[in-house]
Write a protein that holds these residues in place. Structure first.
Motif, PDB file in Angstrom:
ATOM      1  N   ALA A 555       5.783 -12.794  27.563  1.00  0.00           N
ATOM      2  CA  ALA A 555       6.383 -14.036  26.929  1.00  0.00           C
ATOM      3  C   ALA A 555       7.873 -13.626  26.500  1.00  0.00           C
ATOM      4  O   ALA A 555       8.075 -12.471  26.308  1.00  0.00           O
ATOM      5  CB  ALA A 555       5.793 -14.200  25.466  1.00  0.00           C
ATOM      6  N   THR A 556       8.811 -14.379  26.662  1.00  0.00           N
ATOM      7  CA  THR A 556      10.221 -14.303  26.311  1.00  0.00           C
ATOM      8  C   THR A 556      10.419 -14.225  24.856  1.00  0.00           C
ATOM      9  O   THR A 556      10.233 -15.357  24.387  1.00  0.00           O
ATOM     10  CB  THR A 556      10.983 -15.339  27.166  1.00  0.00           C
ATOM     11  N   LEU A 557      10.996 -13.279  24.445  1.00  0.00           N
ATOM     12  CA  LEU A 557      11.274 -13.205  22.845  1.00  0.00           C
ATOM     13  C   LEU A 557      12.965 -13.410  22.697  1.00  0.00           C
ATOM     14  O   LEU A 557      13.501 -13.755  21.537  1.00  0.00           O
ATOM     15  CB  LEU A 557      11.004 -11.898  22.146  1.00  0.00           C
ATOM     16  N   PHE A 576      -1.768  -6.779  26.993  1.00  0.00           N
ATOM     17  CA  PHE A 576      -2.451  -6.217  28.160  1.00  0.00           C
ATOM     18  C   PHE A 576      -3.667  -5.307  27.510  1.00  0.00           C
ATOM     19  O   PHE A 576      -3.377  -4.613  26.523  1.00  0.00           O
ATOM     20  CB  PHE A 576      -1.735  -5.140  28.731  1.00  0.00           C
ATOM     21  N   GLY A 577      -5.015  -5.612  27.854  1.00  0.00           N
ATOM     22  CA  GLY A 577      -6.032  -5.160  27.244  1.00  0.00           C
ATOM     23  C   GLY A 577      -6.158  -5.431  25.932  1.00  0.00           C
ATOM     24  O   GLY A 577      -5.852  -6.366  25.552  1.00  0.00           O
ATOM     25  N   GLN A 578      -6.394  -4.289  25.155  1.00  0.00           N
ATOM     26  CA  GLN A 578      -6.324  -4.604  23.565  1.00  0.00           C
ATOM     27  C   GLN A 578      -4.939  -4.513  22.912  1.00  0.00           C
ATOM     28  O   GLN A 578      -4.867  -4.678  21.789  1.00  0.00           O
ATOM     29  CB  GLN A 578      -7.404  -3.643  22.974  1.00  0.00           C
ATOM     30  N   GLY A 579      -4.010  -3.902  23.826  1.00  0.00           N
ATOM     31  CA  GLY A 579      -2.880  -3.713  23.265  1.00  0.00           C
ATOM     32  C   GLY A 579      -1.476  -4.673  23.714  1.00  0.00           C
ATOM     33  O   GLY A 579      -1.877  -5.695  24.130  1.00  0.00           O
ATOM     34  N   GLN A 580      -0.447  -4.179  23.549  1.00  0.00           N
ATOM     35  CA  GLN A 580       0.828  -5.177  23.889  1.00  0.00           C
ATOM     36  C   GLN A 580       1.890  -4.263  24.244  1.00  0.00           C
ATOM     37  O   GLN A 580       2.056  -2.881  24.023  1.00  0.00           O
ATOM     38  CB  GLN A 580       1.174  -6.018  22.554  1.00  0.00           C
ATOM     39  N   ALA A 581       2.836  -4.949  25.207  1.00  0.00           N
ATOM     40  CA  ALA A 581       3.922  -3.951  25.698  1.00  0.00           C
ATOM     41  C   ALA A 581       5.053  -4.995  25.599  1.00  0.00           C
ATOM     42  O   ALA A 581       5.267  -6.040  25.850  1.00  0.00           O
ATOM     43  CB  ALA A 581       3.596  -3.692  27.135  1.00  0.00           C
ATOM     44  N   TYR A 582       6.019  -4.284  24.875  1.00  0.00           N
ATOM     45  CA  TYR A 582       7.403  -5.018  24.782  1.00  0.00           C
ATOM     46  C   TYR A 582       8.261  -4.308  25.856  1.00  0.00           C
ATOM     47  O   TYR A 582       8.158  -2.978  26.428  1.00  0.00           O
ATOM     48  CB  TYR A 582       8.207  -4.315  23.458  1.00  0.00           C
ATOM     49  N   TYR A 583       9.309  -5.197  26.464  1.00  0.00           N
ATOM     50  CA  TYR A 583      10.237  -4.681  27.358  1.00  0.00           C
ATOM     51  C   TYR A 583      11.567  -4.960  27.135  1.00  0.00           C
ATOM     52  O   TYR A 583      11.754  -6.312  26.796  1.00  0.00           O
ATOM     53  CB  TYR A 583       9.756  -5.226  28.872  1.00  0.00           C
ATOM     54  N   VAL A 588      21.146  -2.562  23.895  1.00  0.00           N
ATOM     55  CA  VAL A 588      21.575  -3.708  22.718  1.00  0.00           C
ATOM     56  C   VAL A 588      22.046  -2.812  21.488  1.00  0.00           C
ATOM     57  O   VAL A 588      21.852  -1.818  21.157  1.00  0.00           O
ATOM     58  CB  VAL A 588      20.216  -4.432  22.466  1.00  0.00           C
ATOM     59  N   GLU A 589      22.970  -3.511  20.870  1.00  0.00           N
ATOM     60  CA  GLU A 589      23.786  -2.743  19.763  1.00  0.00           C
ATOM     61  C   GLU A 589      22.410  -2.466  18.644  1.00  0.00           C
ATOM     62  O   GLU A 589      21.682  -2.991  18.619  1.00  0.00           O
ATOM     63  CB  GLU A 589      24.762  -3.584  19.154  1.00  0.00           C
ATOM     64  N   GLN A 590      22.948  -1.555  17.731  1.00  0.00           N
ATOM     65  CA  GLN A 590      22.057  -0.869  16.881  1.00  0.00           C
ATOM     66  C   GLN A 590      21.676  -2.084  16.030  1.00  0.00           C
ATOM     67  O   GLN A 590      20.389  -2.102  15.831  1.00  0.00           O
ATOM     68  CB  GLN A 590      22.857  -0.214  15.777  1.00  0.00           C
ATOM     69  N   ALA A 591      22.113  -2.990  15.627  1.00  0.00           N
ATOM     70  CA  ALA A 591      21.498  -4.098  14.668  1.00  0.00           C
ATOM     71  C   ALA A 591      20.710  -4.797  15.320  1.00  0.00           C
ATOM     72  O   ALA A 591      19.716  -5.081  15.071  1.00  0.00           O
ATOM     73  CB  ALA A 591      22.856  -5.209  14.229  1.00  0.00           C
ATOM     74  N   GLY A 592      20.773  -5.042  16.885  1.00  0.00           N
ATOM     75  CA  GLY A 592      19.782  -5.816  17.274  1.00  0.00           C
ATOM     76  C   GLY A 592      18.443  -4.756  17.304  1.00  0.00           C
ATOM     77  O   GLY A 592      17.431  -5.275  17.163  1.00  0.00           O
ATOM     78  N   LEU A 593      18.620  -3.465  17.519  1.00  0.00           N
ATOM     79  CA  LEU A 593      17.338  -2.760  17.660  1.00  0.00           C
ATOM     80  C   LEU A 593      16.717  -2.513  16.152  1.00  0.00           C
ATOM     81  O   LEU A 593      15.550  -2.576  16.156  1.00  0.00           O
ATOM     82  CB  LEU A 593      17.740  -1.277  18.119  1.00  0.00           C
ATOM     83  N   ASP A 594      17.658  -2.749  15.355  1.00  0.00           N
ATOM     84  CA  ASP A 594      17.150  -2.539  13.924  1.00  0.00           C
ATOM     85  C   ASP A 594      16.254  -3.840  13.721  1.00  0.00           C
ATOM     86  O   ASP A 594      15.032  -3.887  13.088  1.00  0.00           O
ATOM     87  CB  ASP A 594      18.296  -2.710  13.042  1.00  0.00           C
ATOM     88  N   ALA A 595      16.621  -5.009  13.957  1.00  0.00           N
ATOM     89  CA  ALA A 595      15.974  -6.206  14.175  1.00  0.00           C
ATOM     90  C   ALA A 595      14.655  -6.026  14.906  1.00  0.00           C
ATOM     91  O   ALA A 595      13.436  -6.659  14.276  1.00  0.00           O
ATOM     92  CB  ALA A 595      16.781  -7.412  14.544  1.00  0.00           C
ATOM     93  N   ILE A 596      14.563  -5.594  16.104  1.00  0.00           N
ATOM     94  CA  ILE A 596      13.439  -5.502  16.766  1.00  0.00           C
ATOM     95  C   ILE A 596      12.406  -4.578  16.352  1.00  0.00           C
ATOM     96  O   ILE A 596      11.495  -5.018  16.100  1.00  0.00           O
ATOM     97  CB  ILE A 596      13.900  -4.854  18.407  1.00  0.00           C
TER      98      ILE A 596
END
Ligand code: GLA
Ligand code: ZN
Length: 672
Positions: A555-557, A576-583, A588-596
């Motif tokens: 899914a696209t976030l 995937f299976g019982q878990g999940q995978a972000y890509y 991305v700038e720090q504020a973006g990572l902070d939000a993620i």
């Protein structure tokens, strides 16, 4: 955890060089008096004492060291005793030139400097063993001696004939046949196929520079060289007293050797921390050094020692700024918050001459105890005594883990793609770390070795994990299949452990796990514009590296905002299976990572040191149930806490709304 059963306390003190003052017994006496005054309880001695300990070959002089140790012991000061292999005496270099290092232009160094010995030289290894054995026989059972300090800041490599021979032996051992080596190094390129082992030389400026796999192996070989050198020292001293533990002092951002690998063979990890405070953004600097501390704790998954730090300034940076008021206590407490069992300095007293005569010290040339630095140091000594209730209490098990891998680092730096020679692995990883650190989430570091166990984590982050061996990709698959959450970034799973590109698409073996495949890697100039546009419209700057994705069910976030890949996915999530995978496809700038990471931490209910909302630059870090509240913002900050606490340093009650001063730090325990 105590590494020093003879003295189970936070260690406070540092490098002490009485051998520079043997003609001044008055100063040596005064030192002990001043140490007690500064609440110093431990010093490291003998690090560069070889010329005093063995003034001529086979002629040993321990009388001065006997006296120094006894004087310290009588004064209640404990000793970390060093082996002096970090610098050798002139007579040895003169008589046995093979102990000196050869650079990659095949020039042998002359006597001088330090940290420049050949790691292979049988003469040097023998001389070191003899010296270490004598030191151990004399001092390993002395009640003052609590730890061995092996050599000093081990680093570098040597290109002499002896090392070249050892390198070939190591390769024969690793590959068995020359065909296997040729395949692993892809030597059909530029007619580089070897037909005889004797043709293989170390890479370097005058030799091979184009074979990435060879370079990566050369780094592994040098790690092994350092490791066996260190093990020989360890075995020599432990032969006398196996109970006395050994450490070796490591360095920040250290690239030459694989520290995960090296640390397997030492009892205690220690390191030398020299942040450049008050130059730009202290919050960013604190995030960087928090990560260094957590890496040191992670190498052996146990507390560590801060072996060196400066009480005021260093003298080897282009600008040597003093620590501003409060920063000495704050940065010392940061080490403790991340698992240190000590605050130790370079150096106790400034020498009168040579390179470090102006390096910060507890005692300056004026010999006084009423200086700002002396007061700051004393304050730390008292704080360490007040913090004894948490001495045996370690950090709570981390729920998040970042994969940081030395072979990957080397592979990234040797790969010629993207931002040439400027891929910023450490700094990029640090941005991911910083988001979690700001949230007060404990983080472990692990690498891709077989022993890495991911099952204990709720979240595993693989930033720029360019090199992934097959077993590790399988481990990640299993981890997600069984309910784990991973975040994998651009430039991951591209090459195998030899640095050979995986065929069939990247990230290798993980395309179905991530539900996305990385296709082309774009590199941006600083002036280029790119952005991550989140589904809710928030927009974050993207720079340096962007991978163009091909969707396989995720899914696209968030999408790219600019250029020919505008509208394509930049942040995705896949079940995937019982878990999940972000890509995450781009830097991305720090504020973006902070939000993620705020979203992921919420989703996984990751434990935070405090649930209160803190102002920018005020950081809460947990250790043993205590919360270290640290203000790196450079400003006074208004803090509001829901619960009532006691500050362990001052014993004062802390609750409600209060002001945290510039560079302020509190160690909060719940008021009963
Ligand atoms: C290193 C060394 C010390 C000293 C300090 C100076 O950490 O180990 O001997 O040179 O740097 O900052
Ligand atoms: Zn050599």
């Amino acid at each position: 955890m105590t590494f020093t059963p003879r003295f189970p306390a936070f260690l406070h003190g540092g490098d002490y060089n009485p051998d520079q003052w043997l003609d001044r017994p008055d100063i040596l006496d005064k030192d002990v008096e001043l140490m007690r005054k500064a609440h110093v309880n431990c010093v490291s001695i003998g690090i560069f004492s070889w010329a005093r300990l063995e003034p001529a070959e086979g002629v040993y002089d321990f009388a001065w060291l006997d006296e120094v140790i006894d004087r310290l012991w009588k004064g209640g000061i404990h000793v970390i005793l060093a082996t002096p292999s970090g610098a050798r005496p002139a007579w040895m270099a003169q008589k046995y030139p093979e102990v000196l290092r050869v650079n990659d232009r095949y020039q042998r160094y002359h006597f001088g400097g330090r940290h420049n010995h050949c790691l292979t030289s049988p003469v040097y290894r023998r001389k070191v063993r003899e010296m270490d054995t004598r030191l151990a026989e004399r001092y390993a059972n002395h009640p003052a001696v609590i730890l061995w300090h092996l050599s000093n800041e081990m680093s570098g490599e040597c290109h002499c004939e002896l090392c070249q021979e050892k390198w070939r032996d190591w390769l024969k051992d690793k590959y068995g046949t020359l065909d296997k080596l040729n395949d692993a190094w892809w030597t059909s390129f530029w007619a580089h196929r070897y037909t005889d082992w004797s043709q293989v030389e170390a890479p370097g400026n005058m030799a091979e520079t184009s074979t990435n796999g060879m370079y990566i192996d050369w780094r592994r070989f040098n790690t092994w060289q350092c490791k066996t050198f260190m093990m020989a020292e360890r075995d020599a001293v432990k032969a006398v007293n196996p109970e006395l533990k050994v450490t070796a002092n490591l360095m920040e951002r250290f690239w030459d050797y694989d520290y995960f690998d090296l640390c397997e063979e030492m009892d205690v990890v220690s390191w030398d921390s020299y942040p450049l405070w008050h130059s730009g953004d202290d919050v960013a600097r604190a995030a960087e050094f928090a990560m260094n501390h957590d890496m040191m704790r992670s190498f052996k998954d146990q507390p560590f020692l801060l072996m060196e730090s400066t009480p005021s300034q260093v003298n080897w940076k282009p600008v040597n700024k003093l620590k501003r008021p409060g920063m000495h206590l704050l940065s010392s407490m940061q080490a403790l918050a991340h698992g240190s069992q000590s605050v130790l300095y370079f150096q106790w007293r400034k020498g009168r001459g040579a390179a470090e005569q102006f390096h910060g010290a507890v005692v300056d040339h004026d010999g006084r105890d009423d200086t700002r630095v002396f007061r700051d140091v004393t304050q730390v000594g008292k704080a360490l005594e007040a913090l004894m209730p948490i001495y045996d209490r370690e950090k709570q098990p981390a729920q998040a883990c970042i994969i940081y891998d030395w072979s990957n680092w080397w592979a990234i730096d040797y790969a010629q793609t993207g931002q040439a020679k400027n891929m910023k692995y450490f700094d990029s990883v640090n941005m991911h770390y910083r988001s979690l650190w700001q949230l007060g989430v404990n983080v472990d570091f692990r690498d891709t070795r077989a022993c890495t166990d991911l099952s204990r984590y709720k979240l595993v982050i693989c930033p720029m994990l360019f090199m992934m061996n097959e077993a590790f990709t399988q481990k990640l698959r299993d981890y997600v299949a069984h309910g784990g959450t991973v975040l994998v970034t651009y430039f991951s799973g591209v090459v195998d452990e030899h640095g050979l590109a995986w065929l069939g698409g990247a990230p290798h073996n993980l395309i179905d796990v991530l539900g996305v495949r990385g296709t082309e890697l774009d590199a941006l100039f600083p002036e280029d514009e790119q952005a991550l546009v989140m589904a809710d419209g928030r927009c974050f700057k993207v720079s340096e590296l962007c991978e163009i994705p091909e969707m396989h069910g995720a899914a696209t976030l968030g999408t790219y905002g600019e250029d020919f890949y505008a509208g394509m996915a930049c942040l995705t999530k896949n079940a995937f299976g019982q878990g999940q995978a972000y890509y995450l496809a781009a830097k991305v700038e720090q504020a973006g990572l902070d939000a993620i990471y705020a979203a992921i931490a919420g989703e996984l209910s990751l434990k935070c040191a405090l649930t209160d909302t803190l102002p920018h630059g005020v950081i809460a870090t947990e250790r043993g149930g205590a919360v270290f509240l640290q203000n790196y913002s450079g400003q006074r900050q208004q803090v509001t806490l829901a619960d009532a606490y006691t500050d362990l340093i001052t014993g004062k009650a802390v609750s409600g709304s209060f002001e945290l001063e510039v560079n302020g730090v509190l160690v909060l325990t719940k008021a009963s």
